[in-house]
Design an enzyme around this catalytic site. Structure first.
Site, PDB file in Angstrom:
ATOM      1  N   LYS A  44     -10.040   0.996   4.300  1.00  0.00           N
ATOM      2  CA  LYS A  44      -9.885   0.655   2.879  1.00  0.00           C
ATOM      3  C   LYS A  44     -10.792  -0.524   2.515  1.00  0.00           C
ATOM      4  O   LYS A  44     -11.430  -0.527   1.466  1.00  0.00           O
ATOM      5  CB  LYS A  44      -8.414   0.318   2.572  1.00  0.00           C
ATOM      6  CG  LYS A  44      -7.508   1.538   2.641  1.00  0.00           C
ATOM      7  CD  LYS A  44      -6.031   1.173   2.573  1.00  0.00           C
ATOM      8  CE  LYS A  44      -5.174   2.415   2.831  1.00  0.00           C
ATOM      9  NZ  LYS A  44      -3.733   2.145   2.857  1.00  0.00           N
ATOM     10  N   GLN A  88       0.616  -2.380   3.371  1.00  0.00           N
ATOM     11  CA  GLN A  88       0.411  -1.218   4.238  1.00  0.00           C
ATOM     12  C   GLN A  88       1.745  -0.803   4.860  1.00  0.00           C
ATOM     13  O   GLN A  88       2.418  -1.602   5.510  1.00  0.00           O
ATOM     14  CB  GLN A  88      -0.620  -1.576   5.330  1.00  0.00           C
ATOM     15  CG  GLN A  88      -0.984  -0.426   6.238  1.00  0.00           C
ATOM     16  CD  GLN A  88      -1.707   0.715   5.511  1.00  0.00           C
ATOM     17  OE1 GLN A  88      -2.554   0.476   4.655  1.00  0.00           O
ATOM     18  NE2 GLN A  88      -1.366   1.944   5.838  1.00  0.00           N
ATOM     19  N   ASP A 111      -0.934   1.200  -4.986  1.00  0.00           N
ATOM     20  CA  ASP A 111      -0.389   2.338  -4.242  1.00  0.00           C
ATOM     21  C   ASP A 111       0.522   3.192  -5.123  1.00  0.00           C
ATOM     22  O   ASP A 111       0.892   4.299  -4.740  1.00  0.00           O
ATOM     23  CB  ASP A 111       0.429   1.838  -3.031  1.00  0.00           C
ATOM     24  CG  ASP A 111      -0.363   1.927  -1.726  1.00  0.00           C
ATOM     25  OD1 ASP A 111      -1.367   2.672  -1.700  1.00  0.00           O
ATOM     26  OD2 ASP A 111       0.023   1.265  -0.751  1.00  0.00           O
TER      27      ASP A 111
END
Ligand code: ADP
Length: 319
Positions: A44, A88, A111
């Protein structure tokens, strides 16, 4: 496709900055030493840097407390330099993932896991959509696969993957129109940038409409039932985490098959571990009209869609 989307985002970032705005900045909170999580975060960060998005990793040991994580998200929420935040997953068992996801401010939640973003997605309102679901959507739309009135099977009902995919594909996008002034500002601003050819029209985030008939299968769907459904499906999307869950006898001739599975299996030929999806790729590709491989299919597009969310989050923050 992932490269194409990344190019569009890079152009979007450049034009955003050329208008005098701050460079988008993504903060990633990474907990513990799970090798897969570290690999994902590295990918990422590299992808963000390639499109001109700044990023940072906030690394915490696996015994970090939930209170400390919430303190960090609070600080990042208030920091005007930070335009996007993600934690994460998975988090260690003593931390409640839902509480931490809800600790991120919804407009920085790249997200799309905040309860407000999920709620807005379910109500067909503008929201930051979870990147894997957006990736599946982009793959279908950019390939020209028709969804209107089609039969879709989504195997997997997780809240972060299967559920949002099913939401996007069944919806007509018309139940509730966006009403907030912020969204109206964003849409008119984007339309203006498109009219000046500063950003491509594909970069505008529209309420999605799939209009498909969607069947969601899950761990308690008997395999014979799953087969009955997949044999009728024009599009099969698999996010179950089971290698070879979908075999060629389950796929209608000409169906599109999108494999979201990520499984590490032992390869008897090389003796090493290899990455495979949920579809018996070599056999199913003969029947399918379109099929995504693993690795190299949904994964890279998902990373690209995360960057797109990061750009969208930055554009919505007016400071
Ligand atoms: P992901 O994050 O990729 O969605 P999860 O492990 O969180 O993966 O979720 C796996 C999903 O797959 C669950 O929703 C589960 O119900 C579903 N699943 C498990 N076995 C089957 C099966 N045999 N057929 C269809 N779906 C299944």
């Amino acid at each position: 496709m992932a490269r194409q989307i990344q190019k569009e985002i890079q152009r979007g970032v450049e034009s955003w900055i050329s208008l005098g705005n701050r460079r988008p900045h993504l903060s990633i909170i990474l907990v513990g030493d799970n090798p897969a999580s570290h690999t994902y975060v590295r990918k990422k960060i590299q992808a963000a840097s390639a499109v001109g998005i700044c990023s940072e990793i906030i690394l915490k040991p696996k015994d970090v407390s939930q209170e400390e994580l919430l303190y960090i998200t609070d600080q990042l929420n208030m920091d005007p330099r930070v335009t996007g935040i993600l934690v994460q997953l998975p988090l260690p068992g003593h931390v409640d993932e839902r509480t931490v996801c809800n600790g991120i401010s919804p407009e920085k939640d790249v997200d799309g896991f905040h309860i407000i973003n999920i709620g807005r997605l379910c109500l067909d309102q503008h929201s930051l959509i979870p990147a894997t679901a957006s990736a599946v959507w982009e793959i279908i739309k950019r390939t020209g696969i028709k969804t209107f009135g089609k039969n879709v099977v989504v195997a997997g009902r997780s809240k972060n993957v299967g559920m949002p995919i099913a939401m996007l594909l069944h919806t007509d996008g018309e139940h509730e129109r966006p009403g907030g002034s912020e969204i109206i500002w964003y849409l008119s601003f984007s339309a203006w940038l498109i009219s000046l050819s500063i950003i491509p029209s594909s970069s505008i985030h529209v309420v999605a409409n799939g209009d498909a008939t969607v069947t969601i299968a899950h761990r308690y769907t008997p395999r014979e039932q799953l087969k009955i459904h997949t044999q009728l499906a024009d599009i099969i999307i698999v996010a179950a985490g089971i290698p070879k869950l979908i075999t060629s006898d389950m796929v209608k001739e000409g169906a599109a098959v999108i494999d979201v599975g990520i499984n590490y299996v032992h390869d008897p030929v090389t003796g090493k571990t290899k990455l495979v999806g949920d579809v018996d790729f070599e056999a199913v590709r003969k029947a399918a009209s379109f099929i995504t491989p693993v690795p190299g299919g949904v994964g890279p597009v998902t990373v690209a869609m995360l960057l797109k969310n990061t750009l969208l989050a930055a554009r919505k923050v007016i400071d």
